[in-house]
Each structure stands twice: as structure tokens, then as C-alpha cells.
Design an enzyme around this catalytic site. Structure first.
Site, mmCIF file in Angstrom:
data_model
loop_
_atom_site.group_PDB
_atom_site.id
_atom_site.type_symbol
_atom_site.label_atom_id
_atom_site.label_comp_id
_atom_site.label_asym_id
_atom_site.label_seq_id
_atom_site.Cartn_x
_atom_site.Cartn_y
_atom_site.Cartn_z
ATOM 1 N N HIS A 1 0.878 -1.268 0.046
ATOM 2 C CA HIS A 1 -0.169 0.166 0.016
ATOM 3 C C HIS A 1 0.853 1.311 -0.047
ATOM 4 O O HIS A 1 2.067 1.163 0.501
ATOM 5 C CB HIS A 1 -0.758 -0.095 1.331
ATOM 6 C CG HIS A 1 -1.755 0.933 1.415
ATOM 7 N ND1 HIS A 1 -1.740 2.271 1.943
ATOM 8 C CD2 HIS A 1 -3.267 0.890 1.297
ATOM 9 C CE1 HIS A 1 -2.801 2.959 1.981
ATOM 10 N NE2 HIS A 1 -3.797 2.057 1.563
ATOM 11 N N ASP B 1 3.129 -4.742 8.156
ATOM 12 C CA ASP B 1 2.016 -3.836 8.094
ATOM 13 C C ASP B 1 0.648 -4.810 7.927
ATOM 14 O O ASP B 1 0.277 -5.607 7.098
ATOM 15 C CB ASP B 1 1.993 -3.224 6.724
ATOM 16 C CG ASP B 1 0.495 -2.454 6.232
ATOM 17 O OD1 ASP B 1 -0.623 -2.567 7.004
ATOM 18 O OD2 ASP B 1 0.464 -1.866 5.031
ATOM 19 N N GLN C 1 -4.629 -5.229 6.793
ATOM 20 C CA GLN C 1 -5.427 -6.059 6.259
ATOM 21 C C GLN C 1 -5.631 -7.562 7.005
ATOM 22 O O GLN C 1 -6.072 -8.466 6.289
ATOM 23 C CB GLN C 1 -5.153 -6.365 4.625
ATOM 24 C CG GLN C 1 -5.373 -5.036 3.983
ATOM 25 C CD GLN C 1 -6.778 -4.523 3.866
ATOM 26 O OE1 GLN C 1 -7.872 -5.342 4.305
ATOM 27 N NE2 GLN C 1 -7.062 -3.423 3.813
ATOM 28 N N LYS D 1 -10.454 -1.034 10.639
ATOM 29 C CA LYS D 1 -10.511 -2.057 9.536
ATOM 30 C C LYS D 1 -10.919 -3.353 10.805
ATOM 31 O O LYS D 1 -10.634 -4.414 9.870
ATOM 32 C CB LYS D 1 -9.088 -2.166 8.911
ATOM 33 C CG LYS D 1 -8.853 -0.984 8.045
ATOM 34 C CD LYS D 1 -7.910 -1.369 6.800
ATOM 35 C CE LYS D 1 -7.283 -0.381 6.191
ATOM 36 N NZ LYS D 1 -7.938 -0.050 4.861
ATOM 37 N N CYS E 1 -4.771 2.300 -3.740
ATOM 38 C CA CYS E 1 -3.486 3.251 -3.118
ATOM 39 C C CYS E 1 -2.412 2.230 -3.150
ATOM 40 O O CYS E 1 -1.686 1.741 -2.218
ATOM 41 C CB CYS E 1 -3.763 3.216 -1.675
ATOM 42 S SG CYS E 1 -4.981 4.544 -1.266
HETATM 43 N N1 PMP Z 1 -1.787 -0.842 4.479
HETATM 44 C C1 PMP Z 1 -2.718 -1.636 4.203
HETATM 45 C C2 PMP Z 1 -2.182 -3.111 3.532
HETATM 46 C C3 PMP Z 1 -3.954 -1.083 3.882
HETATM 47 O O1 PMP Z 1 -4.925 -1.688 3.376
HETATM 48 C C4 PMP Z 1 -4.236 0.409 4.335
HETATM 49 C C5 PMP Z 1 -5.604 0.819 4.265
HETATM 50 N N2 PMP Z 1 -6.413 0.592 2.980
HETATM 51 C C6 PMP Z 1 -3.248 1.089 5.010
HETATM 52 C C7 PMP Z 1 -1.922 0.305 5.113
HETATM 53 C C8 PMP Z 1 -3.563 2.284 5.591
HETATM 54 O O2 PMP Z 1 -4.378 2.189 6.669
HETATM 55 P P1 PMP Z 1 -4.982 3.576 7.225
HETATM 56 O O3 PMP Z 1 -5.256 4.641 6.272
HETATM 57 O O4 PMP Z 1 -5.987 3.184 8.020
HETATM 58 O O5 PMP Z 1 -3.756 4.414 7.919
#
Ligand code: PMP
Length: 404
Positions: free
Chosen positions: A122, A199, A202, A225, A363
């Protein structure tokens, strides 16, 4: 027994109608809906113990402090941390990764050093490292993917060397659904003396996470999430690393003593928590974790896997359908394309049927680019989705596809 109808009663928003049709919410990888227990906790916090924490001599402040610190302990237990002081509250995954990139970077990363990430990250696990690289003259090295959308482990091995300072990879891909072999990744990194950030944005809602079993030196996730509010997240960090890292933000809470000449810093975890903490969010996050633990992480995973398999088989049956990401171990997210129909059109027309999916680059632009794509349609599943919803999604898709 996993009583899906009873579970759905815990989520008031699932009764929403969209264009006169019942909402089918399949955008859970973007954010999850909140159970009544979490909504109640937010209200209870403001109604019964709202006061600024850690500094008040008065009763309410002490109650709020106690609740916030109990939440930290609860989260530590949930992820298998050795000590609650290894659990830092952040605004989410993005802030947690930026904290490590900035603070670890300041302490340990110099010109010529290397940070390893992967192709499926991401943006929030790419850009903070690029900023660090620009500041320091360090280099990013990127693990390639196989055809199926799994990490090329031979390539990873070849990237690890004496210049590597950190490896930072997703536990689960938000686009491909790939579950990465974290234990293997951390074992290889540790053999080379390199720490690993995982990270977990997910992963946290979909399976049991044990940071020590995974061998993670840092683990990040976002409350929103995992059925908790937005604006609260967690950075787990091993004490030995956090102790060696300088503060990230400066302000109240994170100090021991301030003079104009020299300020000394508070102990862990407060050293990294400048400003008034989100004690409402932290306690609501603890309640969300209680909620999923109450249902059983294994039961949730089994239920979601069934939905993912059903949806995958259903989409594969469409002529010209393409599943994006066919890793052996997948969780949560299902990206797909059908013929040359633009994902945006699929998403917009499904929306008219009350079905919420996500379309675009999610993203993760470099990932899509590496696959020669600029967008996918993505359905992603949560503990409250049903087999009937998956069937309706597939029927909806059939209707939409027939329009082209
Ligand atoms: N890493 C991953 C794999 C994600 O899916 C996301 C959110 N789509 C993020 C990081 C970022 O999370 P946040 O916007 O809640 O900080």
C-alpha cells in the site's frame, strides 16, 4: 455455531437501504462497520469518564487513565505482545509506519543503506520509506512478485545484505488478498541481523495475529479496519528497538522534564505519544477486539474464507473474467476484471443495485502498474457478510455485465 443473522443484528448500519435496495457492503478492506458494543463504548466514554488523562489528580481523570491503560493491556494480550509498553497508540497504520520510518530512520539509517519493501505494498508502506530515502540517501529495494501474486522469496533472499537496515512488508495484500509468509520473512531477516515491520492493516480482522509467533519487530494496524472507530491505530514495537529510537512528535505526555535548555523524555510507551491521547478510541478498540474474540477468530476466518471461495468461483464462471491475484493463501480481498469493462463502470452500476465494492488502484499504484493494470474491481468480506449476499453480488454482476 456461527449465527450470522444474530451477528448482523449487532451492526445497525447493515439495515441501510441504497436506492431502495438492501445494502450489500463488500468494501470491508477499505473500512469495516461497527457493532453496537463499539458504538455504545464511544458513548459510554463520553458520558461517564471523559477527562484528560495521565495528569489529573481528580477522580474522573484517574478513571479515564485507567480505562485507557486497560485498553492498552487488552490490545497487548490480543496480539501476543510481551509487555503493554510495546503497544503504542497512533492514528492508524499510516501514522505508525511514518513513526518507524522517521524515528528508526533517524537512529539507524544512513546514506547507502537499504530498506526492503515489496511490490504489493500500500502507498503507506512505500512513501514513508521514500521520504526517508530522500532525507538520508538510503535506497529502496523492492521484492518482486510471482505470476500468482506471491512474494518471490528467492528474490527476497537475494536482496538481503549487509546494507539492509529494515524489511517492511504487508501481512496481507489489500489488492490481491495474498497472505505473505511472515515467519519465513522474519527468520531470513533475523539471520541477517535485520528487523522487520509488518503492515497488518489487512490481517488483524481476519485471523489470529501473534506478533511473537510471527517474529515481527514492528506490527501496525488501524482500528477502523477491525470494527473499531477511525482515528485510532496501533504500533507494536519490540522494547529493545523502541528504547533505541528517538521520539517522533514532541509535545505534552512524551516528556519527563522540560526546560528551555534541555528536555528529557518519558519512558515507553509515552515517549512516542505526544499530546492528548484518544482514550475514547483506545477503549472502543479494546471492545472491538473483545467482540471478535467473542465470535472466535477461527470461526470468523472459516466463514470469510467460504465467502471468498464462493465469490472467486462465481466470478471465474464469467466469460473473460480475470481474478487478479491467485495466491495459494488468500484472505479478505478479491480483485477482478471482466472483459474490457472498466472497473469504475462495474462499481457504479453495482452501486445502483445497493452493492458496495471498491474500484481503482486501491492505493497500490506500483503494484497495479507491475501487472500492466491501472484499476481493478475489488470485493472484500467481513464477518457479517452472508452467502446470500455473495449470491446477490454475483447476480448483480451478471446483470451489469449483460448491459455491455
Ligand atoms: N496498509 C494496508 C495494507 C492497507 O490496506 C491500508 C488501508 N487501506 C493501509 C495500510 C493504511 O491504513 P490507514 O489508512 O488506516 O492508515
Amino acid at each position: 455455531m456461527y449465527d450470522i443473522q444474530k451477528i448482523r443484528e449487532d451492526f445497525p448500519i447493515l439495515h441501510t437501504e441504497v436506492y431502495g435496495k438492501p445494502l450489500i457492503y463488500l468494501d470491508n478492506a477499505a473500512t469495516t462497520q461497527k457493532p453496537i458494543a463499539v458504538l455504545d463504548q464511544i458513548e459510554r466514554a463520553y458520558r461517564t469518564f471523559n477527562a484528560n488523562i495521565h495528569r489529573g489528580v481528580h477522580h474522573l481523570s484517574q478513571v479515564a487513565t485507567e480505562q485507557h491503560e486497560l485498553a492498552r493491556k487488552r490490545i497487548a494480550r490480543f496480539i501476543g505482545a510481551e509487555d503493554a509498553k510495546e503497544v503504542l497508540f497512533t492514528r492508524g497504520t499510516t501514522e505508525a509506519i511514518n513513526l518507524v520510518a522517521t524515528s528508526f530512520g533517524q537512529a539507524f539509517v544512513r546514506a547507502g543503506d537499504e530498506i526492503i519493501i515489496s511490490t504489493l505494498e500500500h502507498h503507506s508502506n512505500i512513501v514513508p520509506w521514500q521520504l526517508l530515502a530522500e532525507r538520508t540517501g538510503a535506497q529502496l529495494r523492492v521484492i518482486r512478485l510471482t505470476e500468482k501474486g506471491e512474494l518471490d522469496m528467492a528474490h527476497y533472499r537475494s536482496l538481503l545484505n549487509e546494507r539492509t537496515k529494515l524489511v517492511s512488508v504487508a501481512h496481507v495484500s489489500n489488492v490481491l488478498g495474498t497472505i505473505n509468509p511472515i515467519r519465513q520473512i522474519t527468520d531470513l531477516a533475523h539471520t541477517a541481523g535485520v528487523p522487520v515491520l509488518v503492515d497488518g492493516a489487512q490481517a488483524i480482522a481476519h485471523s489470529r495475529v501473534d506478533v511473537r509467533e510471527l517474529g515481527a519487530d514492528f506490527y501496525t494496524f488501524s482500528g477502523h479496519k477491525v470494527y473499531a472507530p477511525t482515528g485510532i491505530g496501533v504500533l507494536y514495537g519490540k522494547e529493545e528497538w523502541l528504547e533505541k529510537m528517538p521520539p517522533y512528535h514532541g509535545g505534552g505526555e512524551m516528556i519527563a522534564k522540560v526546560t528551555f535548555e534541555k528536555t528529557t523524555y518519558n519512558e515507553l510507551p509515552y515517549k512516542f505519544e505526544a499530546g492528548t491521547p484518544d482514550y475514547v478510541g483506545s477503549t472502543a478498540l479494546a471492545v472491538a477486539l473483545d467482540y471478535i474474540e467473542g465470535l472466535g477468530l477461527e470461526a470468523i476466518a472459516a466463514h470469510e474464507d467460504k465467502l471468498l471461495r464462493m465469490a472467486t468461483e462465481g466470478i471465474k464462471a464469467f466469460p473473460n473474467a480475470r481474478i487478479i491475484g491467485e495466491a495459494e493463501h488468500k484472505s479478505g480481498a478479491l480483485s477482478f476484471l471482466i472483459g474490457d469493462i472498466h472497473p469504475y463502470d462495474l462499481g457504479m452500476l453495482l452501486d445502483r443495485l445497493g452493492i458496495a465494492i471498491r474500484t481503482g488502484h486501491h492505493c497500490a499504484e506500483p503494484l497495479l502498474e507491475s501487472m500492466g493494470l491501472n484499476a481493478t474491481a475489488r470485493a472484500s468480506f467481513a464477518l457479517y457478510n452472508t452467502e446470500e449476499e455473495v449470491e446477490q453480488f454475483l447476480q448483480g454482476l451478471k446483470r451489469v455485465v449483460s448491459m455491455f
